[in-house]
Design a protein around this motif. Structure first.
Motif, PDB file in Angstrom:
ATOM      1  N   ARG A 117       0.841  -1.205   0.000  1.00  0.00           N
ATOM      2  CA  ARG A 117       0.000   0.000   0.000  1.00  0.00           C
ATOM      3  C   ARG A 117       0.873   1.250   0.000  1.00  0.00           C
ATOM      4  NH1 ARG A 117      -4.914   2.151   2.212  1.00  0.00           N
ATOM      5  NH2 ARG A 117      -4.496   3.996   3.450  1.00  0.00           N
ATOM      6  N   LEU A 118       0.427   2.252  -0.760  1.00  0.00           N
ATOM      7  CA  LEU A 118       1.015   3.585  -0.717  1.00  0.00           C
ATOM      8  C   LEU A 118      -0.093   4.589  -0.461  1.00  0.00           C
ATOM      9  CD1 LEU A 118       3.494   3.582  -3.728  1.00  0.00           C
ATOM     10  CD2 LEU A 118       4.059   3.476  -1.291  1.00  0.00           C
ATOM     11  N   GLU A 119       0.216   5.588   0.350  1.00  0.00           N
ATOM     12  CA  GLU A 119      -0.743   6.626   0.682  1.00  0.00           C
ATOM     13  C   GLU A 119      -0.150   7.985   0.316  1.00  0.00           C
ATOM     14  OE1 GLU A 119      -2.616   8.179   4.834  1.00  0.00           O
ATOM     15  OE2 GLU A 119      -2.913   6.044   4.378  1.00  0.00           O
ATOM     16  N   ALA A 120      -1.003   8.885  -0.155  1.00  0.00           N
ATOM     17  CA  ALA A 120      -0.623  10.278  -0.408  1.00  0.00           C
ATOM     18  C   ALA A 120      -1.597  11.159   0.358  1.00  0.00           C
ATOM     19  CB  ALA A 120      -0.674  10.583  -1.898  1.00  0.00           C
ATOM     20  N   ASN A 121      -1.080  12.022   1.196  1.00  0.00           N
ATOM     21  CA  ASN A 121      -1.902  12.946   1.979  1.00  0.00           C
ATOM     22  C   ASN A 121      -1.787  14.316   1.338  1.00  0.00           C
ATOM     23  OD1 ASN A 121      -2.709  11.085   4.141  1.00  0.00           O
ATOM     24  ND2 ASN A 121      -0.507  10.969   4.440  1.00  0.00           N
ATOM     25  N   ILE A 122      -2.937  14.859   0.891  1.00  0.00           N
ATOM     26  CA  ILE A 122      -2.938  16.038   0.031  1.00  0.00           C
ATOM     27  C   ILE A 122      -3.903  17.077   0.585  1.00  0.00           C
ATOM     28  CG2 ILE A 122      -3.385  16.864  -2.312  1.00  0.00           C
ATOM     29  CD1 ILE A 122      -2.943  13.911  -3.223  1.00  0.00           C
ATOM     30  N   GLN A 123      -3.447  18.327   0.626  1.00  0.00           N
ATOM     31  CA  GLN A 123      -4.343  19.411   1.007  1.00  0.00           C
ATOM     32  C   GLN A 123      -5.449  19.516  -0.042  1.00  0.00           C
ATOM     33  OE1 GLN A 123      -2.349  23.024   2.600  1.00  0.00           O
ATOM     34  NE2 GLN A 123      -0.470  21.831   2.275  1.00  0.00           N
ATOM     35  N   PRO A 124      -6.696  19.602   0.381  1.00  0.00           N
ATOM     36  CA  PRO A 124      -7.834  19.497  -0.542  1.00  0.00           C
ATOM     37  C   PRO A 124      -7.822  20.454  -1.728  1.00  0.00           C
ATOM     38  CG  PRO A 124      -8.599  19.369   1.718  1.00  0.00           C
ATOM     39  CD  PRO A 124      -7.134  19.705   1.776  1.00  0.00           C
ATOM     40  N   ARG A 125      -7.295  21.660  -1.578  1.00  0.00           N
ATOM     41  CA  ARG A 125      -7.299  22.614  -2.694  1.00  0.00           C
ATOM     42  C   ARG A 125      -6.107  22.436  -3.637  1.00  0.00           C
ATOM     43  NH1 ARG A 125      -7.332  26.399   1.251  1.00  0.00           N
ATOM     44  NH2 ARG A 125      -5.909  27.657   0.024  1.00  0.00           N
ATOM     45  N   ASN A 126      -5.242  21.484  -3.369  1.00  0.00           N
ATOM     46  CA  ASN A 126      -4.087  21.245  -4.246  1.00  0.00           C
ATOM     47  C   ASN A 126      -4.548  20.377  -5.433  1.00  0.00           C
ATOM     48  OD1 ASN A 126      -1.688  20.589  -5.479  1.00  0.00           O
ATOM     49  ND2 ASN A 126      -0.590  20.203  -3.565  1.00  0.00           N
ATOM     50  N   GLU A 127      -5.201  21.018  -6.382  1.00  0.00           N
ATOM     51  CA  GLU A 127      -5.842  20.321  -7.491  1.00  0.00           C
ATOM     52  C   GLU A 127      -4.862  19.535  -8.360  1.00  0.00           C
ATOM     53  OE1 GLU A 127      -8.149  23.319  -9.448  1.00  0.00           O
ATOM     54  OE2 GLU A 127      -9.408  23.637  -7.672  1.00  0.00           O
TER      55      GLU A 127
ATOM     56  N   LEU B 126      -9.759   7.981  -3.011  1.00  0.00           N
ATOM     57  CA  LEU B 126      -9.939   8.841  -1.853  1.00  0.00           C
ATOM     58  C   LEU B 126     -10.477   7.990  -0.717  1.00  0.00           C
ATOM     59  CD1 LEU B 126      -9.979  11.646  -0.537  1.00  0.00           C
ATOM     60  CD2 LEU B 126     -12.278  11.944  -1.490  1.00  0.00           C
ATOM     61  N   GLU B 127      -9.767   7.987   0.423  1.00  0.00           N
ATOM     62  CA  GLU B 127     -10.171   7.157   1.555  1.00  0.00           C
ATOM     63  C   GLU B 127     -10.690   7.955   2.742  1.00  0.00           C
ATOM     64  OE1 GLU B 127      -7.641   3.079   1.053  1.00  0.00           O
ATOM     65  OE2 GLU B 127      -6.887   4.533   2.511  1.00  0.00           O
ATOM     66  N   GLY B 128     -10.385   9.232   2.784  1.00  0.00           N
ATOM     67  CA  GLY B 128     -10.881   9.978   3.930  1.00  0.00           C
ATOM     68  C   GLY B 128     -10.333  11.380   4.015  1.00  0.00           C
TER      69      GLY B 128
ATOM     70  N   TRP C  93      -5.403   9.728   0.177  1.00  0.00           N
ATOM     71  CA  TRP C  93      -5.536   8.975  -1.061  1.00  0.00           C
ATOM     72  C   TRP C  93      -4.626   7.762  -0.958  1.00  0.00           C
ATOM     73  CZ3 TRP C  93      -8.582  10.396  -5.305  1.00  0.00           C
ATOM     74  CH2 TRP C  93      -9.214  11.632  -5.196  1.00  0.00           C
ATOM     75  N   ALA C  94      -5.058   6.614  -1.472  1.00  0.00           N
ATOM     76  CA  ALA C  94      -4.230   5.402  -1.362  1.00  0.00           C
ATOM     77  C   ALA C  94      -4.428   4.514  -2.573  1.00  0.00           C
ATOM     78  CB  ALA C  94      -4.576   4.640  -0.087  1.00  0.00           C
ATOM     79  N   ILE C  95      -3.430   3.663  -2.789  1.00  0.00           N
ATOM     80  CA  ILE C  95      -3.469   2.631  -3.818  1.00  0.00           C
ATOM     81  C   ILE C  95      -2.813   1.392  -3.229  1.00  0.00           C
ATOM     82  CG2 ILE C  95      -1.267   3.307  -4.875  1.00  0.00           C
ATOM     83  CD1 ILE C  95      -2.579   2.681  -7.620  1.00  0.00           C
ATOM     84  N   THR C  96      -3.286   0.229  -3.636  1.00  0.00           N
ATOM     85  CA  THR C  96      -2.697  -1.023  -3.161  1.00  0.00           C
ATOM     86  C   THR C  96      -2.170  -1.821  -4.341  1.00  0.00           C
ATOM     87  OG1 THR C  96      -4.893  -2.031  -3.156  1.00  0.00           O
ATOM     88  CG2 THR C  96      -4.075  -1.178  -1.054  1.00  0.00           C
TER      89      THR C  96
END
Length: 193
Positions: free
Chosen positions: A134-144, A157-159, A177-180
């Motif tokens: 698994r890899l996760e990316a944590n992104i500020q919501p307005r960073n389009e 999008l997980e949460g 955000w995540a991908i497995t």
């Protein structure tokens, strides 16, 4: 002193336009110059090191950590110019087999699809030789732009996490955000409109 075997200096993976390689301390001059020319692209989302001393500390911490894969996305041709970076941070082994991405493109590479191609190579590296699940990316919501990059790569999008990461002196909300590894990864997803 490094706590793991030295990392190779050659390309780990190559795509049609970019290649991945590990950070080195010798990359400082180019990295810092690219950061300085990219400030308007990075702010307010990202604050990579913009002095030689800050780069040395940043790179050394990642190079010496067994829990990090510090990767540069370099253009093939163009004298191997650094297009951006993608770090796999906080790697946890055992039953978790997970890591968290941190990344940034540089101004000259933005909007050209180079980071998308680089991210596809990172996913293959993470789910192949590294053996992560698994890899996760944590992104500020307005960073389009950042959201678009991971969405194209197949992240889901997980949460939402309020006050999740300290950025520029304030606790910022982030989307998770995540991908497995069991998600299919197309070799050409970065060309899909």
């Amino acid at each position: 002193m490094s706590v793991h075997a030295p990392r190779p200096r050659h390309h780990l993976a190559e795509g049609p336009r970019v290649a991945l390689r590990y950070f080195t301390l010798d990359d400082g001059d180019e990295f810092v110059a690219r950061v300085r020319e990219s400030r308007d692209l990075h702010r307010p989302w990202l604050f990579p090191p913009d002095t030689a001393a800050a780069y040395a500390a940043y790179a050394r911490a990642r190079i010496e950590s067994p829990d990090c894969e510090p990767l540069l996305v370099c253009e093939r041709g163009a004298d191997g110019a650094i297009a951006g970076f993608i770090n796999i941070n906080n790697i946890v082994r055992g039953g978790f087999l997970s890591g968290t991405l941190g990344y940034g493109a540089f101004r000259h590479a933005a909007g050209r699809g180079l980071m998308g191609e680089g991210l596809a190579l990172v996913l293959r590296h993470a789910f192949g030789p590294l053996g992560l699940h698994r890899l996760e990316a944590n992104i500020q919501p307005r960073n389009e732009a950042s959201v678009a990059l991971v969405r194209r790569a197949g992240f889901r999008l997980e949460g939402f996490s309020p006050s999740f990461v300290l950025v520029d002196g304030a606790w910022r909300d982030h989307e998770r955000w995540a991908i497995t590894a069991d998600n299919p990864i197309s070799p050409t997803w970065w060309w899909t409109p």
